[in-house]
Design a protein around this motif. Sequence first.
Motif, PDB file in Angstrom:
ATOM      1  N   ALA A 138       0.807  -1.218   0.000  1.00 49.04           N
ATOM      2  CA  ALA A 138       0.000   0.000   0.000  1.00 49.04           C
ATOM      3  C   ALA A 138       0.843   1.272   0.000  1.00 49.04           C
ATOM      4  O   ALA A 138       0.312   2.364  -0.178  1.00 49.04           O
ATOM      5  CB  ALA A 138      -0.942   0.000   1.207  1.00 49.04           C
ATOM      6  N   ASP A 139       2.153   1.157   0.174  1.00 49.08           N
ATOM      7  CA  ASP A 139       3.038   2.320   0.107  1.00 49.08           C
ATOM      8  C   ASP A 139       3.091   2.798  -1.344  1.00 49.08           C
ATOM      9  O   ASP A 139       3.393   2.010  -2.246  1.00 49.08           O
ATOM     10  CB  ASP A 139       4.433   1.938   0.603  1.00 49.08           C
ATOM     11  CG  ASP A 139       5.386   3.108   0.689  1.00 49.08           C
ATOM     12  OD1 ASP A 139       5.369   3.960  -0.235  1.00 49.08           O
ATOM     13  OD2 ASP A 139       6.153   3.169   1.651  1.00 49.08           O
ATOM     14  N   SER A 154      -5.346  -7.671   7.846  1.00 51.11           N
ATOM     15  CA  SER A 154      -5.018  -6.256   8.027  1.00 51.11           C
ATOM     16  C   SER A 154      -3.653  -5.848   7.486  1.00 51.11           C
ATOM     17  O   SER A 154      -3.323  -4.669   7.497  1.00 51.11           O
ATOM     18  CB  SER A 154      -5.090  -5.900   9.510  1.00 51.11           C
ATOM     19  OG  SER A 154      -4.152  -6.675  10.243  1.00 51.11           O
ATOM     20  N   ARG A 155      -2.865  -6.770   7.022  1.00 48.89           N
ATOM     21  CA  ARG A 155      -1.531  -6.409   6.543  1.00 48.89           C
ATOM     22  C   ARG A 155      -1.633  -5.682   5.215  1.00 48.89           C
ATOM     23  O   ARG A 155      -2.239  -6.181   4.265  1.00 48.89           O
ATOM     24  CB  ARG A 155      -0.654  -7.654   6.406  1.00 48.89           C
ATOM     25  CG  ARG A 155       0.750  -7.284   6.028  1.00 48.89           C
ATOM     26  CD  ARG A 155       1.738  -8.323   6.359  1.00 48.89           C
ATOM     27  NE  ARG A 155       3.060  -7.801   6.010  1.00 48.89           N
ATOM     28  CZ  ARG A 155       4.126  -8.536   5.912  1.00 48.89           C
ATOM     29  NH1 ARG A 155       4.063  -9.818   6.165  1.00 48.89           N
ATOM     30  NH2 ARG A 155       5.272  -8.002   5.581  1.00 48.89           N
ATOM     31  N   ARG A 156      -1.015  -4.502   5.146  1.00 44.09           N
ATOM     32  CA  ARG A 156      -1.093  -3.673   3.948  1.00 44.09           C
ATOM     33  C   ARG A 156       0.267  -3.407   3.325  1.00 44.09           C
ATOM     34  O   ARG A 156       0.346  -2.949   2.193  1.00 44.09           O
ATOM     35  CB  ARG A 156      -1.756  -2.340   4.291  1.00 44.09           C
ATOM     36  CG  ARG A 156      -3.160  -2.507   4.801  1.00 44.09           C
ATOM     37  CD  ARG A 156      -3.793  -1.191   5.229  1.00 44.09           C
ATOM     38  NE  ARG A 156      -3.564  -0.146   4.255  1.00 44.09           N
ATOM     39  CZ  ARG A 156      -3.357   1.130   4.578  1.00 44.09           C
ATOM     40  NH1 ARG A 156      -3.339   1.506   5.826  1.00 44.09           N
ATOM     41  NH2 ARG A 156      -3.168   2.029   3.636  1.00 44.09           N
ATOM     42  N   ALA A 161       9.808  -1.597   7.055  1.00 45.70           N
ATOM     43  CA  ALA A 161      10.237  -0.279   6.575  1.00 45.70           C
ATOM     44  C   ALA A 161       9.067   0.483   5.957  1.00 45.70           C
ATOM     45  O   ALA A 161       8.863   1.672   6.253  1.00 45.70           O
ATOM     46  CB  ALA A 161      11.378  -0.419   5.572  1.00 45.70           C
ATOM     47  N   CYS A 162       8.283  -0.166   5.113  1.00 39.48           N
ATOM     48  CA  CYS A 162       7.128   0.497   4.499  1.00 39.48           C
ATOM     49  C   CYS A 162       6.069   0.826   5.552  1.00 39.48           C
ATOM     50  O   CYS A 162       5.464   1.902   5.515  1.00 39.48           O
ATOM     51  CB  CYS A 162       6.530  -0.376   3.399  1.00 39.48           C
ATOM     52  SG  CYS A 162       7.521  -0.415   1.891  1.00 39.48           S
ATOM     53  N   THR A 163       5.845  -0.082   6.484  1.00 36.71           N
ATOM     54  CA  THR A 163       4.884   0.158   7.557  1.00 36.71           C
ATOM     55  C   THR A 163       5.300   1.380   8.362  1.00 36.71           C
ATOM     56  O   THR A 163       4.489   2.290   8.603  1.00 36.71           O
ATOM     57  CB  THR A 163       4.777  -1.069   8.486  1.00 36.71           C
ATOM     58  OG1 THR A 163       4.393  -2.197   7.701  1.00 36.71           O
ATOM     59  CG2 THR A 163       3.778  -0.844   9.593  1.00 36.71           C
TER      60      THR A 163
END
Length: 176
Positions: A138-139, A154-156, A161-163
């Motif tokens: 989603a980044d 729920s993991r996007r 690092a992106c989270t």
Amino acid sequence: MLFTDDTVEALRAAVHLANTAEQPDTLVTAEDFAAFLEAFPYTGRIDSDDDELAELRALRPRLRSVLLSSRDEMVAGINSALGEVTLDARLVRHDGADWHLHAVADDRPLAERILAETAMGLIDVVRADEGSRISVCADEDCGGVVLDLSRNRSRRYCSTACTNRNAVAAYRARQR
């Protein structure tokens, strides 16, 4: 448990391998290759040479394509992969792992074994109709593949690092 342990490991390895092609490329050197094998210890023949590294690098776009495809396209990719590998299916138990399926012989090239294991893992994804658990990060600045094995889907993001980057951006936006 959504998938068996061997399916989860095959999918995690395939996603990780596909994501090494994202910028910056993280599967370039012998050290990168060794780090991949440490994170995802494959049994059987490991040549650890330039040819094997090149074969893994060449496999990445194909893995990404099949991982992110629609269910019907995924089936076509699985069938194509299974048609190309030399199948030698057997149940094995090793290294603390309980009985699981090895689809190809241990002496086959590593890229072929990874392709076969990915196909076998994706069979479970197709049969459970859980393709939505595999998506693109989603980044906005990342194209990594995300494997969401969370209970609540729920993991996007593809990585910590992106989270973190997106959490900091959201925090800063709220502070304005």
